[in-house]
Scaffold this motif. Sequence first.
Motif, PDB file in Angstrom:
ATOM      1  N   SER A   1       0.834  -1.197   0.000  1.00 45.30           N
ATOM      2  CA  SER A   1       0.000   0.000   0.000  1.00 45.30           C
ATOM      3  C   SER A   1       0.874   1.255   0.000  1.00 45.30           C
ATOM      4  N   GLU A   2       0.238   2.376  -0.309  1.00 47.77           N
ATOM      5  CA  GLU A   2       0.964   3.648  -0.298  1.00 47.77           C
ATOM      6  C   GLU A   2       1.495   3.958   1.092  1.00 47.77           C
ATOM      7  N   ARG A   3       0.679   3.699   2.120  1.00 45.05           N
ATOM      8  CA  ARG A   3       1.092   3.964   3.500  1.00 45.05           C
ATOM      9  C   ARG A   3       2.345   3.164   3.863  1.00 45.05           C
ATOM     10  N   THR A   4       2.382   1.895   3.458  1.00 49.81           N
ATOM     11  CA  THR A   4       3.543   1.044   3.757  1.00 49.81           C
ATOM     12  C   THR A   4       4.788   1.590   3.072  1.00 49.81           C
ATOM     13  N   ALA A   5       4.676   1.933   1.790  1.00 52.20           N
ATOM     14  CA  ALA A   5       5.822   2.476   1.053  1.00 52.20           C
ATOM     15  C   ALA A   5       6.288   3.794   1.681  1.00 52.20           C
ATOM     16  N   LYS A   6       5.361   4.643   2.062  1.00 51.54           N
ATOM     17  CA  LYS A   6       5.727   5.914   2.714  1.00 51.54           C
ATOM     18  C   LYS A   6       6.477   5.662   4.018  1.00 51.54           C
ATOM     19  N   ASN A   7       6.041   4.649   4.764  1.00 52.18           N
ATOM     20  CA  ASN A   7       6.740   4.308   6.015  1.00 52.18           C
ATOM     21  C   ASN A   7       8.171   3.862   5.746  1.00 52.18           C
ATOM     22  N   TRP A   8       8.396   3.123   4.663  1.00 51.60           N
ATOM     23  CA  TRP A   8       9.752   2.709   4.318  1.00 51.60           C
ATOM     24  C   TRP A   8      10.609   3.926   3.996  1.00 51.60           C
ATOM     25  N   PHE A   9      10.066   4.843   3.183  1.00 52.29           N
ATOM     26  CA  PHE A   9      10.821   6.034   2.805  1.00 52.29           C
ATOM     27  C   PHE A   9      11.080   6.925   4.017  1.00 52.29           C
ATOM     28  N   ALA A  10      10.142   6.966   4.943  1.00 51.97           N
ATOM     29  CA  ALA A  10      10.306   7.774   6.155  1.00 51.97           C
ATOM     30  C   ALA A  10      11.254   7.129   7.155  1.00 51.97           C
ATOM     31  N   GLY A  11      11.495   5.832   7.003  1.00 53.73           N
ATOM     32  CA  GLY A  11      12.370   5.129   7.937  1.00 53.73           C
ATOM     33  C   GLY A  11      11.677   4.723   9.225  1.00 53.73           C
ATOM     34  N   SER A  12      10.341   4.812   9.260  1.00 50.19           N
ATOM     35  CA  SER A  12       9.621   4.422  10.471  1.00 50.19           C
ATOM     36  C   SER A  12       9.340   2.923  10.519  1.00 50.19           C
ATOM     37  N   HIS A  13       9.412   2.270   9.367  1.00 48.06           N
ATOM     38  CA  HIS A  13       9.276   0.818   9.264  1.00 48.06           C
ATOM     39  C   HIS A  13      10.208   0.343   8.155  1.00 48.06           C
ATOM     40  N   GLY A  14      10.556  -0.932   8.190  1.00 48.23           N
ATOM     41  CA  GLY A  14      11.371  -1.517   7.137  1.00 48.23           C
ATOM     42  C   GLY A  14      10.652  -2.689   6.511  1.00 48.23           C
ATOM     43  N   PRO A  15      10.958  -2.983   5.270  1.00 50.88           N
ATOM     44  CA  PRO A  15      10.315  -4.120   4.609  1.00 50.88           C
ATOM     45  C   PRO A  15      10.800  -5.441   5.188  1.00 50.88           C
ATOM     46  N   ALA A  16       9.927  -6.428   5.134  1.00 49.14           N
ATOM     47  CA  ALA A  16      10.290  -7.760   5.599  1.00 49.14           C
ATOM     48  C   ALA A  16       9.890  -8.780   4.542  1.00 49.14           C
ATOM     49  N   GLY A  17      10.473  -9.950   4.637  1.00 47.09           N
ATOM     50  CA  GLY A  17      10.068 -11.078   3.810  1.00 47.09           C
ATOM     51  C   GLY A  17      10.034 -10.809   2.329  1.00 47.09           C
ATOM     52  N   GLU A  18       8.900 -11.152   1.733  1.00 50.66           N
ATOM     53  CA  GLU A  18       8.773 -11.070   0.283  1.00 50.66           C
ATOM     54  C   GLU A  18       8.900  -9.641  -0.237  1.00 50.66           C
ATOM     55  N   HIS A  19       8.562  -8.652   0.578  1.00 50.30           N
ATOM     56  CA  HIS A  19       8.708  -7.263   0.137  1.00 50.30           C
ATOM     57  C   HIS A  19      10.177  -6.870   0.040  1.00 50.30           C
TER      58      HIS A  19
END
Length: 124
Positions: A47-65
């Motif tokens: 989702s857009e929210r997930t991608a934004k979190n990655w760019f913001a550095g508040s979350h990181g991708p896991a697994g298949e992402h």
Amino acid sequence: MGKTFPDEDGRRVDRLEYQAAISAALKRELGGSHLAIKTAMKWTGVSERTAKNWFAGSHGPAGEHLIELLRHSEEVAGAVLSLSGRSELRVMAGLHQTRETLRLVLDALDALLEASASEAGENE
């Protein structure tokens, strides 16, 4: 919380360091625009929210992402290799790419030299 990865010095990489490294890698590769976020979404199906979190550095991708990001992004691949203490693999990949580029340049030079020799032979 508490998730860590070993780095080059044998110490553990914490979650915040991982998130920051992925964020920086995505920004280097794609920039920070809305198009960059859309590109990461397309690569991974998030989702857009997930991608934004990655760019913001508040979350990181896991697994298949993370795997999909590795498939599409040299910068993310380099960041993960560095975090995991495997920077030499990035160097080796760079050497392979450099060798291939040099081969293409040499092929082009050979073609130019052959064309030049043909023209010189015709002018005699």
